[in-house]
Design an enzyme around this catalytic site. Structure first.
Site, PDB file in Angstrom:
ATOM      1  N   SER A   1       0.844  -1.194   0.000  1.00 52.44           N
ATOM      2  CA  SER A   1       0.000   0.000   0.000  1.00 52.44           C
ATOM      3  C   SER A   1       0.876   1.239   0.000  1.00 52.44           C
ATOM      4  O   SER A   1       2.022   1.202   0.474  1.00 52.44           O
ATOM      5  CB  SER A   1      -0.906   0.016   1.238  1.00 52.44           C
ATOM      6  OG  SER A   1      -1.585   1.249   1.367  1.00 52.44           O
TER       7      SER A   1
ATOM      8  N   TYR B   1      -2.039  -0.335  10.449  1.00 54.42           N
ATOM      9  CA  TYR B   1      -2.102  -0.693   9.035  1.00 54.42           C
ATOM     10  C   TYR B   1      -0.805  -0.316   8.317  1.00 54.42           C
ATOM     11  O   TYR B   1      -0.242  -1.123   7.575  1.00 54.42           O
ATOM     12  CB  TYR B   1      -3.293  -0.001   8.376  1.00 54.42           C
ATOM     13  CG  TYR B   1      -3.449  -0.346   6.916  1.00 54.42           C
ATOM     14  CD1 TYR B   1      -3.864  -1.625   6.535  1.00 54.42           C
ATOM     15  CD2 TYR B   1      -3.193   0.589   5.927  1.00 54.42           C
ATOM     16  CE1 TYR B   1      -3.999  -1.956   5.197  1.00 54.42           C
ATOM     17  CE2 TYR B   1      -3.333   0.264   4.587  1.00 54.42           C
ATOM     18  CZ  TYR B   1      -3.739  -1.009   4.227  1.00 54.42           C
ATOM     19  OH  TYR B   1      -3.867  -1.328   2.896  1.00 54.42           O
TER      20      TYR B   1
END
Length: 271
Positions: free
Chosen positions: A150, A163
C-alpha cells in the site's frame, strides 16, 4: 537469471494462485488473468463467494478454476491446503498475495487483539504463503510473486499506525526477498496502491467513514488490476498507483519535516 520470466507473459495455460480472491482487487485480478487464458487457484475464507468468482472465471476462460478455502492467519491451514494445491493441481507460475485488511483508528484506543490479527493476516500470512509457493518456484526455475502492499507502507498518516506498520513490513520483506530470489529465476513485484473503490473499507464502520472522506482520491481498482496483469512476465520492481504518490514519497524522504506537516494536515487526516 530471469531469462525464463518472459515465458509468463503469455498466461495461456499458466497457473495463477490468488489469496483474498473472493472480493476486491484479488477478485478482479482473477477475472483478468482468466480472460488471458490462465488457470486460477482462488483462495479465501468465504467459500460461497469464492465459488461465484470461480464460476465467472470458468465462464470467461473456458478452462479450470479451483477453489481453496483458506484462512491466511492460520499457518497450519496454509501448509495443509497449499500442499494439496501443489500435489493435486500443479506448480504455481504466479502468486498474487492480495489477502489483507485495514482498521483506521487512533493508536491509543486501538484494540491490540485486532492489531495482532492484522499482522497475522497482512504480514505473517503473506510470508507463510510466499515461503510455501516460492520453494516450489525455485524447483521449477521460474515464477513471479506479487505482494499487495500500500501507499500507506511508504507514507504513514494519522490513524493508520497499525495498518501502515503492516504494509511497511510487507514492503521491507518484499525488497529483501527480491534480492534473494532473483538469482534463482523468480521476480518479486510489490504493488502499492492508494485508496481504491472496493469493499476493502467496509470491514468496519470506522474504515467506511474514512473511505467516504477520501473517496475523491479513490483509484479505479480495474486500472490497478491492469497494471498488475500487464507486469506479469516482466522484471517490474514496484507498481505505485497513482504514480504521483511515488513522487510524494520521494519528496517525503528528501524533506521529512515538511512531509510530516503535510501528512498530518487536513488533507491526509480525514480518518
Amino acid at each position: 537469471m530471469l531469462t525464463r520470466l518472459r515465458e509468463l507473459r503469455d498466461l495461456n495455460g499458466k497457473l495463477v494462485l490468488i489469496t483474498g480472491a473472493s472480493s476486491g482487487l484479488g477478485k478482479l485480478v482473477a477475472y483478468e488473468v482468466a480472460a488471458r487464458g490462465a488457470n486460477v487457484v482462488l483462495c479465501a475464507r468465504n467459500l460461497k463467494a469464492l465459488r461465484k468468482v470461480a464460476d465467472k472465471c470458468k465462464e470467461i476462460s473456458q478452462t479450470d478454476a479451483y477453489v481453496v478455502e483458506l484462512d491466511v492467519s492460520d499457518p497450519d491451514a496454509i501448509d495443509r491446503q497449499l500442499t494439496h494445491v501443489l500435489q493435486d493441481i500443479g506448480s504455481v507460475d504466479i502468486l498474487v498475495n492480495s489477502a489483507g485488511f485495514g482498521i483506521f483508528e487512533s493508536f491509543q484506543k486501538f484494540d491490540m487483539d485486532k492489531a495482532e490479527n492484522m499482522f497475522r493476516v497482512n504480514v505473517l500470512g503473506l510470508m507463510y504463503v510466499t515461503q510455501k509457493i516460492a520453494q516450489q518456484m525455485i524447483d521449477s526455475g521460474r515464477g513471479q510473486i506479487f505482494n499487495i502492499a500500500s501507499v500507506a507502507g511508504k507514507i504513514a498518516t494519522p490513524k493508520s499506525t497499525i495498518y501502515s506498520a503492516t504494509k511497511f513490513a510487507v514492503i521491507g520483506f518484499s525488497n529483501a526477498l527480491r534480492l534473494e530470489l532473483r538469482p534463482l529465476g523468480i521476480q518479486v513485484t510489490t504493488v502499492n496502491p492508494g485508496p481504491m473503490d472496493t469493499n476493502f473499507f467496509k470491514r468496519s464502520e470506522t474504515s467506511s467513514k474514512y473511505f467516504e472522506s477520501v473517496k475523491f482520491l479513490a483509484l479505479s481498482p480495474e486500472k490497478v488490476t491492469h497494471q498488475i496483469t500487464n507486469a506479469m512476465g516482466y522484471p517490474r520492481r514496484e507498481i505505485n498507483a497513482p504514480a504521483y504518490m511515488e513522487a510524494i514519497h520521494r519528496g517525503y524522504e528528501l524533506f521529512p519535516k515538511l512531509g510530516d506537516r503535510l501528512a498530518s494536515s487536513s488533507l491526509f487526516n480525514r480518518k
